[in-house]
Design an enzyme around this catalytic site. Structure first.
Site, PDB file in Angstrom:
ATOM      1  N   CYS A 106       0.798  -1.223   0.000  1.00 16.58           N
ATOM      2  CA  CYS A 106       0.000   0.000   0.000  1.00 16.58           C
ATOM      3  C   CYS A 106       0.841   1.289   0.000  1.00 16.58           C
ATOM      4  O   CYS A 106       1.402   1.642  -1.025  1.00 16.58           O
ATOM      5  CB  CYS A 106      -0.989  -0.050   1.169  1.00 16.58           C
ATOM      6  SG  CYS A 106      -2.391   1.059   0.940  1.00 16.58           S
ATOM      7  N   ARG A 140     -12.551   5.979  -1.440  1.00 16.46           N
ATOM      8  CA  ARG A 140     -11.632   5.005  -0.841  1.00 16.46           C
ATOM      9  C   ARG A 140     -12.100   3.604  -1.190  1.00 16.46           C
ATOM     10  O   ARG A 140     -13.300   3.327  -1.163  1.00 16.46           O
ATOM     11  CB  ARG A 140     -11.638   5.129   0.681  1.00 16.46           C
ATOM     12  CG  ARG A 140     -10.604   6.052   1.213  1.00 16.46           C
ATOM     13  CD  ARG A 140     -10.435   5.927   2.706  1.00 16.46           C
ATOM     14  NE  ARG A 140      -9.224   5.186   3.024  1.00 16.46           N
ATOM     15  CZ  ARG A 140      -8.003   5.619   2.796  1.00 16.46           C
ATOM     16  NH1 ARG A 140      -7.781   6.775   2.234  1.00 16.46           N
ATOM     17  NH2 ARG A 140      -6.948   4.893   3.129  1.00 16.46           N
ATOM     18  N   HIS A 206      -3.411  -5.716   2.658  1.00 15.48           N
ATOM     19  CA  HIS A 206      -3.051  -5.695   4.067  1.00 15.48           C
ATOM     20  C   HIS A 206      -3.563  -6.964   4.715  1.00 15.48           C
ATOM     21  O   HIS A 206      -4.115  -7.832   4.072  1.00 15.48           O
ATOM     22  CB  HIS A 206      -3.749  -4.516   4.758  1.00 15.48           C
ATOM     23  CG  HIS A 206      -3.202  -3.188   4.382  1.00 15.48           C
ATOM     24  ND1 HIS A 206      -2.020  -2.702   4.881  1.00 15.48           N
ATOM     25  CD2 HIS A 206      -3.689  -2.217   3.580  1.00 15.48           C
ATOM     26  CE1 HIS A 206      -1.818  -1.479   4.403  1.00 15.48           C
ATOM     27  NE2 HIS A 206      -2.798  -1.169   3.605  1.00 15.48           N
TER      28      HIS A 206
HETATM   29  N1  GLN Z   1      -1.931   7.044   0.896  1.00 13.55           N
HETATM   30  C1  GLN Z   1      -2.449   5.781   0.719  1.00 13.55           C
HETATM   31  C2  GLN Z   1      -3.871   5.731   0.176  1.00 13.55           C
HETATM   32  O1  GLN Z   1      -4.846   5.901   0.892  1.00 13.55           O
HETATM   33  C3  GLN Z   1      -1.996   4.836   1.730  1.00 13.55           C
HETATM   34  C4  GLN Z   1      -2.936   3.847   2.289  1.00 13.55           C
HETATM   35  C5  GLN Z   1      -2.323   2.767   3.148  1.00 13.55           C
HETATM   36  O2  GLN Z   1      -1.115   2.496   3.169  1.00 13.55           O
HETATM   37  N2  GLN Z   1      -3.183   2.120   3.882  1.00 13.55           N
HETATM   38  O3  GLN Z   1      -4.002   5.547  -0.981  1.00 13.55           O
END
Ligand code: GLN
Length: 265
Positions: A106, A140, A206
């Site tokens: 990520c 998101r 994750h």
């Molecule tokens: N900046 C990132 C995003 O939201 C990182 C997210 C993450 O590592 N969980 O795209």
């Protein structure tokens, strides 16, 4: 962290060294569990995994490390490490060019690309180790993910959990780690998830990724072992009955429930 499962280098048949990039800043949603999984699966085979933190201001000796891990972090943490990472870029690229294994998740994954343009318009420079770039999206992507991939000729699945607004696009020198069966993946548009260049792997998964996908943990360990000790070095098979059952249970659940129940915003 993995004390008690790592055989001492004297007692081990092989020793691998893992450099953990910015462990204090970049480790969200169970990313550290990836290192525990690597350490334990190595230890079960008598392989010592020496863990070293590589924090802000610390130089990277390219030949010292067999593996690197770079976890996720929000934009704020990414901004803190982005400048520092520039100084480490040449050494990390040299290590990967000489066969070192790298796994980035990520926020770490995004910084291995050319740049990450945040929602506020700030451009965080990456190190261009992976040919990709990321722009903040308007929504998101949150939820369970199933990825189909074929790294060594065998079709496999990865299961994980994504939570990112960044949309990542691959250039010609990076190939996708796989294609999403469930989930948004790199950008929610082209069906790709993650990226691979040599033995550098980046993805949005994750959760932790490696305990849920032991075949991928072993792929990384095997590549690191063979690079250090030659192509004949092999991993003793483990009894992964429980891990495989857990993987299959997650696959079945996510396929049945999809993302509706976990939500996509
Ligand atoms: N900046 C990132 C995003 O939201 C990182 C997210 C993450 O590592 N969980 O795209």
């Amino acid at each position: 962290m993995a004390d008690g499962v790592v055989p001492s280098p004297e007692a081990a048949s092989y020793t691998l060294t893992l450099g953990h990039l910015y462990p204090e800043l970049m480790s969200t949603y169970g990313d550290r569990g990836n290192i525990l999984a690597l350490a334990r699966r190595a230890a079960w085979r008598g392989i010592a995994l020496q863990l070293e933190s590589i924090g802000l201001g610390m130089p990277v000796e390219p030949a010292r490390y067999d593996l690197f891990f770079f976890g996720g972090g929000q934009d704020r943490e990414q901004a803190v490490v982005a400048d520092d990472l520039q100084a480490k870029g040449p050494a990390l690229r040299e290590a990967v060019e000489s066969g070192a294994v790298l796994l980035a998740i990520c926020g770490g994954y995004q910084l291995l690309g050319h740049e990450f343009r945040t929602a506020g318009g700030t451009v965080l420079r990456g190190i261009g180790l992976l040919d990709l770039w990321t722009v903040a999206g308007e929504r998101r992507h949150i939820g369970n993910v199933i990825v189909r991939c074929e790294l060594d000729g065998t079709p496999r699945t990865l299961v994980g959990f994504e939570n990112h607004s960044g949309k990542t696009y691959l250039g010609a020198a990076a190939r996708p780690l796989g294609y999403v069966e469930v989930g948004a993946g790199n950008n929610g548009e082209d069906g790709t998830e993650g990226a691979v260049y040599r033995d550098a792997y980046g993805c949005y998964l994750h959760g932790s990724l490696l305990p849920k996908n032991p075949w991928f943990a072993d792929h990384l360990l095997r590549r690191a072992l063979q690079r250090r000790y030659g192509p004949a070095a092999s991993l003793t098979p483990l009894d992964d009955t429980l891990e495989e059952q857990a993987h299959q249970a997650v696959l079945a659940r996510v396929r049945a429930v999809g993302r509706a129940a976990v939500g996509v915003r």
